[in-house]
Write an enzyme that holds these catalytic residues in place. Structure first.
Site, PDB file in Angstrom:
ATOM      1  N   SER A 156      91.818 -42.781  -5.136  1.00 42.15           N
ATOM      2  CA  SER A 156      90.985 -41.943  -5.987  1.00 42.15           C
ATOM      3  C   SER A 156      91.566 -40.535  -6.084  1.00 42.15           C
ATOM      4  O   SER A 156      91.881 -39.910  -5.072  1.00 42.15           O
ATOM      5  CB  SER A 156      89.568 -41.880  -5.407  1.00 42.15           C
ATOM      6  OG  SER A 156      88.747 -41.061  -6.198  1.00 42.15           O
ATOM      7  N   GLY A 157      91.711 -40.044  -7.302  1.00 42.42           N
ATOM      8  CA  GLY A 157      92.276 -38.711  -7.521  1.00 42.42           C
ATOM      9  C   GLY A 157      93.753 -38.694  -7.782  1.00 42.42           C
ATOM     10  O   GLY A 157      94.339 -37.632  -7.989  1.00 42.42           O
TER      11      GLY A 157
ATOM     12  N   THR B 231      93.235 -43.088 -14.062  1.00 42.47           N
ATOM     13  CA  THR B 231      92.537 -43.096 -15.354  1.00 42.47           C
ATOM     14  C   THR B 231      93.327 -42.341 -16.407  1.00 42.47           C
ATOM     15  O   THR B 231      93.454 -42.792 -17.556  1.00 42.47           O
ATOM     16  CB  THR B 231      91.134 -42.476 -15.192  1.00 42.47           C
ATOM     17  OG1 THR B 231      90.410 -43.221 -14.208  1.00 42.47           O
ATOM     18  CG2 THR B 231      90.375 -42.515 -16.507  1.00 42.47           C
TER      19      THR B 231
ATOM     20  N   ASN C 162      88.018 -36.583  -6.028  1.00 39.80           N
ATOM     21  CA  ASN C 162      88.313 -36.595  -7.466  1.00 39.80           C
ATOM     22  C   ASN C 162      87.042 -36.264  -8.236  1.00 39.80           C
ATOM     23  O   ASN C 162      85.980 -36.830  -7.962  1.00 39.80           O
ATOM     24  CB  ASN C 162      88.835 -37.983  -7.875  1.00 39.80           C
ATOM     25  CG  ASN C 162      89.271 -38.045  -9.316  1.00 39.80           C
ATOM     26  OD1 ASN C 162      89.303 -37.028 -10.008  1.00 39.80           O
ATOM     27  ND2 ASN C 162      89.609 -39.217  -9.790  1.00 39.80           N
TER      28      ASN C 162
ATOM     29  N   SER D  32      86.245 -39.711 -10.727  1.00 40.41           N
ATOM     30  CA  SER D  32      86.735 -40.909 -10.055  1.00 40.41           C
ATOM     31  C   SER D  32      86.124 -42.163 -10.684  1.00 40.41           C
ATOM     32  O   SER D  32      84.912 -42.253 -10.870  1.00 40.41           O
ATOM     33  CB  SER D  32      86.363 -40.847  -8.575  1.00 40.41           C
ATOM     34  OG  SER D  32      86.746 -42.041  -7.916  1.00 40.41           O
ATOM     35  N   SER D  33      86.967 -43.136 -11.021  1.00 42.01           N
ATOM     36  CA  SER D  33      86.479 -44.415 -11.542  1.00 42.01           C
ATOM     37  C   SER D  33      85.887 -45.206 -10.390  1.00 42.01           C
ATOM     38  O   SER D  33      86.566 -45.513  -9.421  1.00 42.01           O
ATOM     39  CB  SER D  33      87.626 -45.209 -12.179  1.00 42.01           C
ATOM     40  OG  SER D  33      88.159 -44.521 -13.265  1.00 42.01           O
TER      41      SER D  33
ATOM     42  N   GLY E 218      93.034 -48.164  -5.709  1.00 39.42           N
ATOM     43  CA  GLY E 218      94.160 -48.427  -4.829  1.00 39.42           C
ATOM     44  C   GLY E 218      93.673 -48.777  -3.431  1.00 39.42           C
ATOM     45  O   GLY E 218      92.469 -48.848  -3.161  1.00 39.42           O
TER      46      GLY E 218
ATOM     47  N   GLU F  50      92.406 -48.416   0.168  1.00 40.06           N
ATOM     48  CA  GLU F  50      91.559 -47.352   0.716  1.00 40.06           C
ATOM     49  C   GLU F  50      91.467 -47.479   2.232  1.00 40.06           C
ATOM     50  O   GLU F  50      91.135 -48.551   2.768  1.00 40.06           O
ATOM     51  CB  GLU F  50      90.156 -47.401   0.096  1.00 40.06           C
ATOM     52  CG  GLU F  50      90.140 -47.011  -1.386  1.00 40.06           C
ATOM     53  CD  GLU F  50      88.733 -46.871  -1.948  1.00 40.06           C
ATOM     54  OE1 GLU F  50      87.782 -47.292  -1.273  1.00 40.06           O
ATOM     55  OE2 GLU F  50      88.597 -46.339  -3.066  1.00 40.06           O
TER      56      GLU F  50
END
Length: 921
Positions: free
Chosen positions: A103-104, A108, A153, A156-157, A383, A385
């Site tokens: 994330s970040g 996206t 992020n 973040s998605s 990704g 984690e």
């Protein structure tokens, strides 16, 4: 040109020497410091988030990378996008672009860049542009409902997205299909400290008008809603109000009808208000605890929004009905169970709304034609984690990444093997870590962790997270990638870093410790049947469609599939889909946790390199031949290293490369000749070629400079020589011209003297002749003048006589006419002229009087002055008449009662016999 030109660090990690973790990170850092955020591992793109705007995504950059070889320019995401698009368009190969990272890291944004590049380079036209616009505008809608601000992020998605973009045979987009994976619906009811709920909640409250909020029964104050974390309600640099307008516009472009948009926001408002429902405990007569809703106003407003009977929803929050065969058992819910039911409803309602949105978008953007389509897939998914506290969500996400890593290794090796076979080079087995054993540990249908979790959830009796961990310890204890403090394996009994309520899996990216707390509940994802039935009874069409299982006519006692099994099936479908396409990889890396530009945290980047398996990717790529290039560009690049190939090679390119490598005495084991490419085994060989090329280019530059300077001196000498010849010739010409002019001027002077004497003699003769001619002319002129004057005098006398006769005749005719006319005119002419004049003066007088009339007041004595003296008496008479008229008008205004009074006085009076005496005319 080539990516080897003006290279900062190493543009392709396959060429990195020496290859280790430190050199890998240092190369990334060096390129990052020079704003080179993209680096290759063969055909894989590593993307580092710069956390700022860079001028490398302009339309000019799009044109620069359009239809160019992948290695021709410096590494860029546009190069990979162009390679994938051209392979799809020209070679008829379906493509997929896999974007991974934590994330970040910019996943996206990377997917947006890929889609925007493809939209820019494909065809144009009204229909094509509409399809492209709908595909691009689906992103803001999904981001609003599926993205949230996290610690790492701001956008973040919180779901995985796979989009298949469909193209026709020309490469023009026809439509698309979106698949979503594992929305983080637990965020709806609870967010970690410093994070926000999904964007759409804040966007509605910030950007909707007061009337719209009133219709949704919402207030603008964030603190009014328990589901919204207040510590991060506002995000710097994020305008929620403007984003709300963007989302509504995007929904309109994608194809949402107005009533559909209204229904979606009503469901979002209902979810937001569910968090405000609170319960209080009550004791029944039989001693059982039950719960009651504290304030029913929120429940009432939710029911008004959703069209549900308030008593039905209230009962669903207080009771639970369990059906077994033909029996129904209704039990009360205590406060904890009521809160669980409320949160479960909110999570399910939002999750199903998100799935409905994806389905509705697919209906709008799907291809309308049935022709054969080419497909490009774009996968934007979480990704790997590794957090301090890892739970069921991280377990599922890491399982997905294990599968992606497995397919990456398989497809990379398959691609390498196919290229070797295609080029006629012997394939040698490559040693690499196969993570199939880890995937089997998780997904095996009998002994896999997901299978045991499902079995534990379905087992009757008391089921807890601890019983699940005990089962894992029994079955997986001997597995080399599973670690638990409570397992039979004695090597972990004294491992204090592993708590008793946790288990650890050694993933390909490293060891991850999972806390079993919440595994069973999150896998069950249970929504009480009473709540499903209550939702189905809603008059709100969208909510009713979201809960089809609530229909009593279609009641199903079979337990719904667990979250783990659903995700496992989705991943299997995704893997099957990806294996039918040519893969392209983008690995996203976050340089720091501060979301700041120009900061590169070595430890954080190292952590991501490990769990993304980038070093493993490089080793797999370098296991055979590290570098390969077509013969033509190779010969063009290195031909200056051999006298036989420089400056032009006349034969086939392969023969030229063979001559070149033989001349350079490169060991045969360092390279191989394929059918269309030269394969170089070790990067050192390539760098040696580059060093020789660089030295040779310097020598050539020196030679060119020497030749240029000699050419320049010779050119200058020849120019000076030519100039000297020109100057000498011009001087000789000038001297001859000067001499000629002197002789010519002397001859002209002699000639002029002779011609002057002859001219003067002729002039004297001409003057004498002229005087004689002038004398004869004067005499003749005088004679002609005398004759003309005599004739003129005669003609004038004759004309005077004729004029006198005409005048006398005209007077005589006039006299006759006047005598005849006087008989008819003289008697009446004067009177008519007088009357006409008088009439015009009177008209003018009355028109002027009309515009100058005084007021109607009887006491007003103003009267216009008379314009003509003969109108004096008329003027005075008009003044008197006007005064009498306005006096009468004034008297007529008296009321009827006053007139009666006057009449009574008249009857009583003997002095006046005539009533009219009171009102003079």
């Amino acid at each position: 040109t080539s990516l080897l030109d003006d290279m900062i660090g190493v543009g392709d990690m396959v060429l990195l020497e020496p290859l280790n973790e430190d050199s890998f990170i240092n190369n990334l850092k060096k390129r990052f410091d020079h704003d080179e955020v993209y680096t290759y591992i063969g055909s894989v793109v590593i993307s580092i988030n710069p956390y700022r705007s860079l001028p490398i995504y302009t339309p000019e950059k799009v044109e620069e990378y359009r239809n160019r070889n992948f290695y021709e320019l410096s590494p860029h995401i546009f190069a990979l996008s162009d390679e994938a698009y051209r392979s799809l368009r020209d070679q008829d190969k379906d493509q997929c672009i896999l974007i991974t990272g934590e994330s970040g890291a910019g996943k996206t944004e990377a997917s947006k860049l890929v889609m925007s590049y493809v939209a820019a380079v494909c065809g144009k036209g009204a229909e094509v542009n509409q399809v492209k616009e709908q595909l691009l505008q689906s992103n803001p809608v999904l981001e609003a409902f599926g993205n949230a601000k996290t610690v790492r992020n701001d956008n973040s998605s919180r779901f995985g997205k796979y989009m298949d973009i469909e193209f026709d045979f020309k490469g023009d987009p026809l439509g698309g299909v979106i698949s979503n994976y594992l929305l983080e619906k637990s965020r709806v009811v609870k967010q970690p400290r410093g994070e926000r709920n999904f964007h759409i909640f804040y966007q509605i409250l910030s950007g909707a008008s007061e009337d719209f909020l009133c219709k949704l029964k919402l207030e603008r104050d964030f603190s009014r809603y328990n589901y919204l974390g207040l510590d991060s309600a506002k995000v710097n640099g994020v305008d929620d109000a403007a984003n709300f307008r963007t989302v509504r516009n995007a929904m309109q472009i994608v194809g949402f009808m107005d009533h559909e948009t209204q229904s979606v926001f009503e469901v979002v408002a209902a979810v937001l208000k569910l968090g405000n429902i609170e319960f209080k405990p009550e004791s029944r007569v039989n001693g059982l605890d039950e719960s009651k809703i504290k304030d029913k106003n929120e429940l009432k407003e939710i029911c008004e929004l959703t069209g549900i009977d308030q008593s039905v929803l209230e009962r669903a929050f207080s009771f639970r009905t369990v059906e077994a065969k033909q029996e129904k058992v209704s039990t009360t819910l205590n406060v904890a169970q009521a809160y669980y039911a409320r949160d479960a409803l909110a999570k399910n309602l939002y999750s199903r709304l998100f799935s409905w949105l994806v389905t509705r978008i697919n209906e709008s953007i799907k291809a309308q034609t049935k022709v054969r389509k080419k497909v490009m897939g774009v996968l934007d998914i979480y990704g790997f984690e590794i957090f301090e506290d890892n739970s069921f969500e991280q377990f599922i996400i890491n399982y997905c990444n294990e599968k992606l890593q497995q397919i990456f290794i398989e497809l990379t090796l398959k691609e390498e093997q196919e290229e070797y076979i295609r080029e006629g080079i012997e394939w040698t087995h490559i040693e690499y870590f196969n993570n199939a054993i880890i995937c089997d540990l998780i997904e095996n249908n009998q002994t896999g962790i997901l299978a045991m979790l499902d079995e534990e959830c379905l087992r009757p009796g008391t089921v807890t997270d601890d019983t699940f961990l005990e089962k894992l310890n029994q079955i997986c204890a001997t597995h080399q990638h599973f670690e638990s403090r409570m397992s039979k394996c004695s090597r972990f009994l004294n491992d204090t870093s592993l708590p008793h309520s946790c288990f650890r899996i050694q993933h390909y990216a490293g060891k991850v410790m999972y806390q079993v707390e919440g595994f069973v509940d999150k896998n069950n994802d249970l929504l009480y049947r009473d709540l499903s039935q209550a939702m189905w009874k809603a008059s709100h069409s969208l909510i009713k469609a979201l809960f089809p299982e609530g229909n009593p006519a279609k009641i199903n006692l079979k337990r719904p599939p667990t979250a783990g099994s659903q995700f496992k099936a989705s991943v299997a479908t995704l893997m099957k889909n990806l294996q039918t396409k040519n893969p392209n990889y983008i690995r996203c890396i976050k340089p720091n946790d501060k979301k700041a530009a120009h900061i590169f945290n070595d430890a954080l980047v190292c952590h991501q390199i490990r769990y993304l398996g980038l070093l493993e990717n490089v080793r797999v790529r370098r296991a055979g031949y590290a570098f390969r290039q077509a013969y033509e560009p190779c010969l063009e690049r290195y031909k200056m290293l051999c006298k036989q190939t420089w400056p032009h090679w006349r034969g086939p390119a392969r023969a030229g490369v063979e001559v070149l490598f033989n001349e350079l005495e490169i060991p045969e084991e360092e390279f191989s000749f394929g059918r269309s490419k030269i394969f170089i085994r070790n990067p050192r060989t390539l760098f040696k070629l580059e060093d020789l090329r660089k030295q040779r280019l310097e020598d050539l530059a020196t030679l060119i400079g020497k030749i240029y300077r000699g050419w320049k001196c010779r050119t200058r000498f020849l120019l000076m020589k030519k100039s000297q010849i020109v100057i000498a010739s011009w001087y000789r010409r000038y001297a001859q011209q000067k001499k000629y002019q002197k002789i010519k001027s002397s001859a002209i002077i002699v000639q002029s003297y002779i011609r002057g004497w002859k001219a003067r003699k002729l002039l004297r003769e001409l003057k004498h002749q002229k005087r004689c001619n002038e004398a004869a002319t004067v005499i003749a002129a005088y004679w002609h003048g005398t004759q003309a004057r005599r004739e003129l005098k005669r003609l004038k006398e004759e004309a005077r006589r004729k004029h006198a006769v005409a005048v006398i005749w005209a007077y005589w005719l006039g006299l006759k006419v006047r005598r005849e006319y006087r008989k008819f005119f003289r008697a009446n002419a004067g009177r008519k002229i007088y009357e006409f004049t008088l009439q015009r003066l009177m008209q003018k007088y009355f028109l002027e009087m009309k515009n100058k009339m005084p007021s109607l007041s009887p006491i007003d004595k103003n009267w216009p002055a008379r314009p003509y003296l003969f109108l004096d008496s008329t003027h005075k008479e008009l003044n008197r008449i006007f005064h009498l008229w306005r006096c009468k008008k004034y008297r007529d205004q008296f009321t009827d009662q006053q007139k009666l009074i006057y009449e009574e006085k008249l009857e009583a009076s003997e002095l006046f016999k005539d009533k009219k005496a009171l009102y003079p005319a």
